[in-house]
Scaffold this motif. Structure first.
Motif, PDB file in Angstrom:
ATOM      1  N   LEU A 158      21.857   9.117  10.182  1.00 27.84           N
ATOM      2  CA  LEU A 158      23.112   8.391  10.330  1.00 27.84           C
ATOM      3  C   LEU A 158      24.137   8.811   9.277  1.00 27.84           C
ATOM      4  O   LEU A 158      25.321   8.991   9.581  1.00 27.84           O
ATOM      5  N   SER A 159      23.690   8.984   8.040  1.00 30.73           N
ATOM      6  CA  SER A 159      24.608   9.412   6.979  1.00 30.73           C
ATOM      7  C   SER A 159      25.161  10.803   7.256  1.00 30.73           C
ATOM      8  O   SER A 159      26.347  11.076   7.012  1.00 30.73           O
ATOM      9  N   LEU A 160      24.318  11.691   7.780  1.00 31.15           N
ATOM     10  CA  LEU A 160      24.775  13.041   8.111  1.00 31.15           C
ATOM     11  C   LEU A 160      25.792  13.014   9.244  1.00 31.15           C
ATOM     12  O   LEU A 160      26.798  13.745   9.204  1.00 31.15           O
ATOM     13  N   CYS A 161      25.560  12.170  10.241  1.00 32.71           N
ATOM     14  CA  CYS A 161      26.492  12.087  11.362  1.00 32.71           C
ATOM     15  C   CYS A 161      27.858  11.558  10.926  1.00 32.71           C
ATOM     16  O   CYS A 161      28.894  11.982  11.453  1.00 32.71           O
ATOM     17  N   VAL A 162      27.870  10.635   9.982  1.00 28.90           N
ATOM     18  CA  VAL A 162      29.138  10.072   9.525  1.00 28.90           C
ATOM     19  C   VAL A 162      29.883  11.026   8.599  1.00 28.90           C
ATOM     20  O   VAL A 162      31.116  11.115   8.631  1.00 28.90           O
ATOM     21  N   SER A 163      29.164  11.788   7.793  1.00 26.25           N
ATOM     22  CA  SER A 163      29.814  12.644   6.789  1.00 26.25           C
ATOM     23  C   SER A 163      30.163  14.034   7.308  1.00 26.25           C
ATOM     24  O   SER A 163      31.051  14.683   6.751  1.00 26.25           O
ATOM     25  N   ILE A 164      29.503  14.507   8.335  1.00 25.86           N
ATOM     26  CA  ILE A 164      29.710  15.892   8.764  1.00 25.86           C
ATOM     27  C   ILE A 164      31.087  16.155   9.370  1.00 25.86           C
ATOM     28  O   ILE A 164      31.567  17.297   9.311  1.00 25.86           O
ATOM     29  N   PRO A 165      31.798  15.184   9.966  1.00 34.27           N
ATOM     30  CA  PRO A 165      33.154  15.492  10.448  1.00 34.27           C
ATOM     31  C   PRO A 165      34.107  15.960   9.365  1.00 34.27           C
ATOM     32  O   PRO A 165      35.071  16.678   9.660  1.00 34.27           O
ATOM     33  N   SER A 166      33.884  15.596   8.112  1.00 33.43           N
ATOM     34  CA  SER A 166      34.772  16.029   7.031  1.00 33.43           C
ATOM     35  C   SER A 166      34.719  17.528   6.806  1.00 33.43           C
ATOM     36  O   SER A 166      35.647  18.095   6.224  1.00 33.43           O
ATOM     37  N   VAL A 167      33.666  18.207   7.245  1.00 32.60           N
ATOM     38  CA  VAL A 167      33.557  19.646   7.045  1.00 32.60           C
ATOM     39  C   VAL A 167      33.750  20.425   8.336  1.00 32.60           C
ATOM     40  O   VAL A 167      33.951  21.636   8.313  1.00 32.60           O
ATOM     41  N   VAL A 168      33.711  19.740   9.484  1.00 33.20           N
ATOM     42  CA  VAL A 168      33.764  20.455  10.759  1.00 33.20           C
ATOM     43  C   VAL A 168      35.159  20.466  11.340  1.00 33.20           C
ATOM     44  O   VAL A 168      35.720  21.526  11.622  1.00 33.20           O
ATOM     45  N   SER A 169      35.739  19.307  11.506  1.00 32.96           N
ATOM     46  CA  SER A 169      36.965  19.259  12.312  1.00 32.96           C
ATOM     47  C   SER A 169      38.081  18.435  11.704  1.00 32.96           C
ATOM     48  O   SER A 169      39.071  18.182  12.365  1.00 32.96           O
ATOM     49  N   TRP A 170      37.938  17.996  10.459  1.00 30.91           N
ATOM     50  CA  TRP A 170      38.975  17.170   9.863  1.00 30.91           C
ATOM     51  C   TRP A 170      39.689  17.933   8.762  1.00 30.91           C
ATOM     52  O   TRP A 170      39.105  18.769   8.092  1.00 30.91           O
ATOM     53  N   ARG A 171      40.940  17.621   8.591  1.00 33.20           N
ATOM     54  CA  ARG A 171      41.746  18.290   7.574  1.00 33.20           C
ATOM     55  C   ARG A 171      41.341  17.801   6.197  1.00 33.20           C
ATOM     56  O   ARG A 171      41.459  16.630   5.873  1.00 33.20           O
ATOM     57  N   THR A 172      40.854  18.714   5.381  1.00 32.34           N
ATOM     58  CA  THR A 172      40.417  18.391   4.028  1.00 32.34           C
ATOM     59  C   THR A 172      41.506  18.740   3.043  1.00 32.34           C
ATOM     60  O   THR A 172      42.045  19.840   3.088  1.00 32.34           O
ATOM     61  N   MET A 173      41.796  17.842   2.129  1.00 27.32           N
ATOM     62  CA  MET A 173      42.842  18.077   1.155  1.00 27.32           C
ATOM     63  C   MET A 173      42.275  18.028  -0.246  1.00 27.32           C
ATOM     64  O   MET A 173      41.392  17.233  -0.538  1.00 27.32           O
ATOM     65  N   ARG A 174      42.808  18.877  -1.087  1.00 34.11           N
ATOM     66  CA  ARG A 174      42.385  18.905  -2.479  1.00 34.11           C
ATOM     67  C   ARG A 174      43.602  19.140  -3.346  1.00 34.11           C
ATOM     68  O   ARG A 174      44.502  19.903  -3.012  1.00 34.11           O
ATOM     69  N   ILE A 175      43.625  18.493  -4.493  1.00 36.92           N
ATOM     70  CA  ILE A 175      44.677  18.714  -5.475  1.00 36.92           C
ATOM     71  C   ILE A 175      44.021  19.322  -6.691  1.00 36.92           C
ATOM     72  O   ILE A 175      43.364  18.620  -7.455  1.00 36.92           O
ATOM     73  N   GLY A 176      44.143  20.616  -6.884  1.00 32.78           N
ATOM     74  CA  GLY A 176      43.460  21.277  -7.976  1.00 32.78           C
ATOM     75  C   GLY A 176      43.847  20.747  -9.335  1.00 32.78           C
ATOM     76  O   GLY A 176      43.020  20.581 -10.212  1.00 32.78           O
ATOM     77  N   SER A 177      45.135  20.479  -9.533  1.00 31.00           N
ATOM     78  CA  SER A 177      45.592  20.011 -10.836  1.00 31.00           C
ATOM     79  C   SER A 177      45.796  18.507 -10.886  1.00 31.00           C
ATOM     80  O   SER A 177      46.225  17.982 -11.897  1.00 31.00           O
ATOM     81  N   GLN A 178      45.502  17.802  -9.774  1.00 28.94           N
ATOM     82  CA  GLN A 178      45.731  16.367  -9.765  1.00 28.94           C
ATOM     83  C   GLN A 178      44.457  15.577  -9.536  1.00 28.94           C
ATOM     84  O   GLN A 178      44.351  14.442  -9.987  1.00 28.94           O
ATOM     85  N   VAL A 179      43.488  16.116  -8.853  1.00 30.30           N
ATOM     86  CA  VAL A 179      42.191  15.471  -8.661  1.00 30.30           C
ATOM     87  C   VAL A 179      41.109  16.542  -8.761  1.00 30.30           C
ATOM     88  O   VAL A 179      41.191  17.561  -8.078  1.00 30.30           O
ATOM     89  N   PRO A 180      40.092  16.369  -9.612  1.00 34.05           N
ATOM     90  CA  PRO A 180      39.079  17.404  -9.808  1.00 34.05           C
ATOM     91  C   PRO A 180      38.001  17.405  -8.738  1.00 34.05           C
ATOM     92  O   PRO A 180      36.843  17.661  -9.025  1.00 34.05           O
ATOM     93  N   GLN A 181      38.370  17.101  -7.497  1.00 38.53           N
ATOM     94  CA  GLN A 181      37.375  17.097  -6.425  1.00 38.53           C
ATOM     95  C   GLN A 181      38.100  17.164  -5.092  1.00 38.53           C
ATOM     96  O   GLN A 181      39.209  16.647  -4.941  1.00 38.53           O
ATOM     97  N   CYS A 182      37.480  17.810  -4.108  1.00 40.81           N
ATOM     98  CA  CYS A 182      38.055  17.841  -2.772  1.00 40.81           C
ATOM     99  C   CYS A 182      38.030  16.445  -2.178  1.00 40.81           C
ATOM    100  O   CYS A 182      37.010  15.762  -2.217  1.00 40.81           O
ATOM    101  N   ILE A 183      39.162  16.026  -1.625  1.00 45.04           N
ATOM    102  CA  ILE A 183      39.287  14.675  -1.101  1.00 45.04           C
ATOM    103  C   ILE A 183      39.990  14.722   0.237  1.00 45.04           C
ATOM    104  O   ILE A 183      40.534  15.751   0.651  1.00 45.04           O
ATOM    105  N   LEU A 184      39.965  13.608   0.941  1.00 50.61           N
ATOM    106  CA  LEU A 184      40.792  13.425   2.122  1.00 50.61           C
ATOM    107  C   LEU A 184      42.107  12.831   1.649  1.00 50.61           C
ATOM    108  O   LEU A 184      42.207  11.630   1.396  1.00 50.61           O
ATOM    109  N   GLY A 185      43.120  13.698   1.491  1.00 48.26           N
ATOM    110  CA  GLY A 185      44.388  13.258   0.930  1.00 48.26           C
ATOM    111  C   GLY A 185      45.314  12.665   1.966  1.00 48.26           C
ATOM    112  O   GLY A 185      44.920  12.349   3.096  1.00 48.26           O
TER     113      GLY A 185
END
Length: 374
Positions: A158-185
């Motif tokens: 269940l955890s894999l099913c809920v988390s895997i859309p973030s790497v497959v088909s959703w727009r991932t946002m990261r702020i290199g100088s504003q947040v030290p981790q990839c996030i859903l911005g």
């Protein structure tokens, strides 16, 4: 900030408008403070890995410890180990250098792993809370080691099913100088916002509501049981004068002596874990929702320190659990001493047969009748 499209092979494009409005990291947090936070996170990695590894080794090496609740705690410890090894180190490096140097592909993988291990840990806490509710409130002890293994496997799926859309088909946002981790911005897409709400509900709101209800019912049940035992003890006590008049001097007075602290100690430990979960995850959940829905907050100067604090608290949960085990569980402390080299022990461990079983003073406190009978 980097905004990655759905395909991992496509280049990440940074919109010019958002780049112009993005605050610089040098004005947000001093370099000394960032390095200090990175050093603290290194300490968190060490404690989180060693403490949770001991939990897993105890359950793995001792078959007698493989009960249903211990299997669940070992799974919780394993998810915290994976979080400490596969997520926190890259966040620490990015916090110190203010730049994500691990590629776009791993950026997507890291956010998926983060939510996977977090969801798994929350699922295990939820299972343990429901099990305590069934045992104490409903008086139904149905969780066996076999059923615990099935629930653990189902929670991972269940955890894999809920988390895997973030790497497959959703727009991932990261702020290199504003947040030290990839996030859903921040995003105006209804799909991204809906997925973020799903994560917040699955990680915090639903588990928090279920566990809160379970613990309120458990506390009420424990309180009623304590009052019932107290009243039964008062009603069943017979005065000594009445006993002598009835000629029952050879009988003992009925007594009810139940160690309530012993019976509620395991529940108290789980309750402390729930409190730690709530404190560590409420700020991160609120910040994640604001980052996706509020463009003003996402681009403000306050976003960097607030997000750093919320992210640090979410990682602190991996360190909090083994500290609670060491504080509350005697067998865990003894197991920790077993893994420490003997040369590092301050006091040598006394063998069980050589320990004193009685007080020396009791050998010399004897009444006259006892001495004559002996």
């Amino acid at each position: 900030m980097i905004s990655c499209n759905s395909s991992p092979l496509e280049a990440c494009i940074l919109p010019e408008i958002m780049e112009a409005e993005m605050p610089k990291d040098t004005a947000l947090m001093p370099t000394t403070l960032r390095v200090a936070l990175a050093a603290i996170m290194i300490f968190m990695i060490t404690i989180g890995f060693l403490g949770n590894a001991i939990v897993c080794l105890i359950v793995y090496q001792k078959p007698a410890m493989r009960s249903a609740i211990n299997l669940l705690l070992a799974t919780l410890a394993f998810s915290d180990i994976m979080l400490s090894l596969l997520c926190i180190p890259f966040t620490t490096v990015t916090l110190a250098t203010t730049d994500w140097s691990f590629g776009v592909g791993f950026c997507r993988v890291s956010i998926m792993l983060y939510w996977l291990f977090v969801l798994e840990g929350v699922s295990i806490l939820l299972i343990i809370s429901v099990d305590r509710f069934l045992i104490i409130v409903q008086r139904q002890d149905k969780l066996t080691p076999h059923r615990a293994k099935i629930l653990i496997a189902a929670s991972w799926v269940l955890s894999l099913c809920v988390s895997i859309p973030s790497v497959v088909s959703w727009r991932t946002m990261r702020i290199g100088s504003q947040v030290p981790q990839c996030i859903l911005g921040y995003s105006e897409s209804l799909a991204v916002r809906g997925y973020t709400v799903l994560l917040a509900v699955a990680v915090f709101f639903v588990p928090f509501g279920v566990m809160m209800y379970s613990y309120i019912c458990i506390l009420n049940t424990v309180r009623r049981n304590a009052l019932r035992i107290h009243n039964h003890t008062c009603e069943s006590s017979v005065p000594v004068s009445h006993v002598s008049k009835l000629g029952l001097t050879g009988l003992q007075r009925p007594q009810v002596n139940i160690d309530m602290s012993f019976k509620t100690r395991a529940f108290t430990t789980i309750l402390i874990l729930f409190i730690g979960f709530s404190v560590c995850w409420l700020p991160h959940t609120v910040v994640s929702l604001l980052a996706v829905f509020s463009r003003r907050f996402y681009l403000s100067q306050a976003f960097y320190p607030v997000s750093i604090g919320a992210l640090w608290l979410s990682y602190l949960k991996a360190v909090f659990n083994p500290m609670v085990y060491c504080w509350r569980i005697r067998k865990f402390r003894e197991a920790c001493l077993e893994f420490v080299p003997k040369t590092c022990h301050l006091c040598p461990k006394i063998h069980g047969r050589s320990r004193r079983r009685i007080r020396p003073s009791n050998l010399y406190v004897c009444s006259s009748e006892t001495q004559s009978s002996v």
